[in-house]
Scaffold this active site. Structure first.
Site, short mmCIF file in Angstrom:
data_model
loop_
_atom_site.label_atom_id
_atom_site.label_comp_id
_atom_site.label_asym_id
_atom_site.label_seq_id
_atom_site.Cartn_x
_atom_site.Cartn_y
_atom_site.Cartn_z
N TYR A 136 -0.56 36.67 11.76
CA TYR A 136 -0.67 37.73 10.77
C TYR A 136 -1.41 37.22 9.54
O TYR A 136 -1.14 36.12 9.05
CB TYR A 136 0.74 38.21 10.41
N ASP A 169 8.74 35.25 14.49
CA ASP A 169 8.54 36.55 13.87
C ASP A 169 8.73 37.61 14.96
O ASP A 169 7.91 37.72 15.88
CB ASP A 169 7.14 36.63 13.26
N LYS A 211 8.56 47.70 9.22
CA LYS A 211 8.00 48.22 10.47
C LYS A 211 9.09 48.92 11.30
O LYS A 211 9.61 49.94 10.89
CB LYS A 211 7.35 47.07 11.24
#
Length: 392
Positions: free
Chosen positions: A97, A169, A194
């Site tokens: 990310y 993650d 999210k």
């Protein structure tokens, strides 16, 4: 008892009033009976009943010991890195990310914490890359945005044998699909913005640890650094978690159908979705996840940034925006949005091509979403044809 039923009934009824919803304790401080004598709360940065309830729910959901809530996913990541010291090394997934890359590279490297990036889809790559300085192994699985899958159990065994902390993650899968702590990971992090929140109406981060000792350290960092999650946002995450299993089930079903459609489309080069048998890590995904999630990435046969930008600006139901995991479908162009902070050569080497498009498949009817993608493909064909004619 199923996980969904257990989750719903892990959200407590308020013992004082019988409220079926968790109360929002919108207060900065708590009255004490005497100095240091209180009802478990003294100052809201240190603890808050609404936030504490969320932390307990998420710890149970991830089958861990301690949950800790932060003001954003990056604040949660930041707290984990603060476990390290100068001279330590992070071994991180290469397709990472962009926000995590920025934090690791531009913030912590100047404090003497080094980072190396490896392809973690092969556990032997991790084994070969570990040095005496490696103290933390950082996984995303699935990765953002090319949906690579790493074998959590295999890498957990390597981490344990090497004396490293393994952090996963779990944002893309969510605990509705995947439980890294039960596979040997030490820490799980989430951007609760999210799937846990699920409605694109909050910013939040969560850390869950498998053991109390690490949990106590993260809790200390939360209080000392102060990047806490507010009571109202804690309540919003709790509310989102109530429907997590139902939402993720439908996200996954919609995404699988759309991935199959994209795989057959003549204008698509590659589709990245672990639910497809063609995905190189499909078997690992099946082994460690209940389904395959709601995120798909794909590249265009016209492998240009221009074509990708034309596509993402011509959809109707898929809204052009960063983030993912909400009820409404979103799409983005990672090279210019979520992963712009990563140098182009590193980005491309990790598989993030200039024409890569990421879809966050929402809860609309699948046929409507496919029709939307169809008309976008038609639009870019026409637009590029007109440009080619004008240039000739």
């Amino acid at each position: 008892m199923s996980n969904a039923t257990q989750l719903i009934h892990s959200i407590p009824v308020d013992p004082q009033t019988g409220s079926i919803a968790v109360p929002i304790y919108q207060t900065s401080t708590f009255v004490q009976d005497a100095p240091g004598v209180n009802k478990g709360y003294d100052y809201a940065r240190s603890n808050n009943p609404t936030r504490a309830t969320l932390e307990q729910i998420v710890a149970q959901l991830e089958q861990g010991h301690t949950g800790v809530a932060f003001g954003s996913g990056l604040a949660a990541i930041d707290a984990v890195i603060k476990l390290l010291k100068a001279g330590d090394e992070i071994l991180a997934v290469d397709d990472i990310y962009g926000g995590a890359f920025r934090l690791f590279t531009h913030i912590y490297e100047k404090f003497g914490i080094s980072v190396r990036y490896v392809d973690t889809t092969k556990a032997e790559n991790v084994f070969d890359a570990i040095t005496p300085q490696t103290k933390l192994i950082w996984l995303e699985t699935p990765t953002n945005p090319t949906l690579k899958i790493s074998d959590i159990a295999a890498i957990a065994a390597i981490a344990k044998a090497s004396g490293c902390i393994l952090c996963v993650d779990n944002t893309f899968a969510s605990p509705a699909l995947q439980l890294p702590l039960t596979l040997g990971a030490d820490i799980v992090v989430h951007s609760a913005t999210k799937y846990l929140g699920g409605h694109s109406d909050l910013i939040a981060g969560l850390v869950v640890t498998r053991e109390k000792e690490l949990g106590d350290k993260i809790k200390f960092i939360q209080n000392a650094s102060g990047a806490i999650l507010a009571p109202f946002d804690s309540w919003l995450v709790i509310r989102g978690i109530e429907t997590l299993h139902l939402r993720v089930r439908q996200h996954s079903a919609n995404a699988l159908e759309i991935a199959r459609y994209l795989e057959q489309h003549p204008q698509v080069d590659k589709v990245f979705y672990p639910g497809l048998a063609s995905h190189p890590n499909h078997d690992i995904a099946k082994k460690q996840s209940k389904a395959f999630g709601g995120v798909i990435s794909f590249t265009l046969k016209n492998n240009t940034e221009e074509a990708a930008i034309a596509f993402v600006t011509h959809t109707k139901f898929f809204k052009l925006a960063e983030s993912l995991g909400g009820v409404k479908s979103l799409l983005c162009h990672p090279a210019n949005m979520t992963h712009k902070s990563i140098p182009a050569d590193k980005r491309r080497a990790a598989g993030v091509a200039d024409s890569l498009i990421r879809l966050s498949v929402g809860l609309e009817e699948t046929d409507d979403l496919i029709n939307d993608l169809d008309q976008a493909f038609t639009s870019i064909t026409q637009k590029l044809a007109v440009k080619e004619y004008a240039d000739s």
